[in-house]
Design an enzyme around this catalytic site. Sequence first.
Site, PDB file in Angstrom:
ATOM      1  N   SER A 269      34.518  34.499  35.608  1.00 35.52           N
ATOM      2  CA  SER A 269      35.697  34.905  36.373  1.00 35.52           C
ATOM      3  C   SER A 269      35.761  36.406  36.648  1.00 35.52           C
ATOM      4  O   SER A 269      35.192  37.218  35.917  1.00 35.52           O
ATOM      5  CB  SER A 269      36.975  34.481  35.645  1.00 35.52           C
ATOM      6  OG  SER A 269      37.046  33.087  35.540  1.00 35.52           O
ATOM      7  N   GLN A 270      36.496  36.733  37.685  1.00 40.10           N
ATOM      8  CA  GLN A 270      36.718  38.118  38.095  1.00 40.10           C
ATOM      9  C   GLN A 270      37.406  38.881  36.962  1.00 40.10           C
ATOM     10  O   GLN A 270      38.422  38.433  36.432  1.00 40.10           O
ATOM     11  CB  GLN A 270      37.604  38.102  39.341  1.00 40.10           C
ATOM     12  CG  GLN A 270      37.922  39.427  39.917  1.00 40.10           C
ATOM     13  CD  GLN A 270      38.715  39.293  41.207  1.00 40.10           C
ATOM     14  OE1 GLN A 270      39.127  38.202  41.590  1.00 40.10           O
ATOM     15  NE2 GLN A 270      38.936  40.398  41.880  1.00 40.10           N
TER      16      GLN A 270
END
Length: 187
Positions: free
Chosen positions: A41-42
């Site tokens: 994930s970011q």
Amino acid sequence: MGDPVGEVMRRVRREDFLPEDKLAFADVDEPVPIGWGQTNSQPRTVEAMLRLLDVAPGMRVLDVGAGSGWTTALLAHLVGSSGEVVGVEVVPELRERANRVLERLELGRARIELAGDVLGWPEAAPYDRVLVSAQARSLPTPLVDQLADGGVLVVPVRGRMTRVVSEGGRIRVSEHGAYRFVPLLGW
């Protein structure tokens, strides 16, 4: 006490959890593919989720959709030596790779299990906190059921970051912005 989330985001290196061919993307603030249709994930999103989760030392945490193991490691640092983190992942190869990294980093208070037929890891419930790094189509009640009294669940539901607090058999639900995630398989 400072900023434990900011500190752990600086200390736990994302590149330790990425496939070798994706290392160049470790410092990029966007999701990075890790294989099998999954992503790491970011970082900005992970930080926002950890702040909503509000993890403290000594807590027991469930990390659903553990993927690369990065969020499991971040959570392990936040719970400290007196806490425990159980990650759950549906892709066996990702689970194996993530557990190797957790072992190498000597995060013995964190492990990733292979997801079973029931969402989450009810064998070790209840949990003080539950983090879900995949998008659900509806509020995942099996995870709400695995919360301890006073527990918090953070999960993206239909594109909205959702925070659930369980108190005295009742739940409070709030939304905290729009996000995109890979789907929570089977939910």
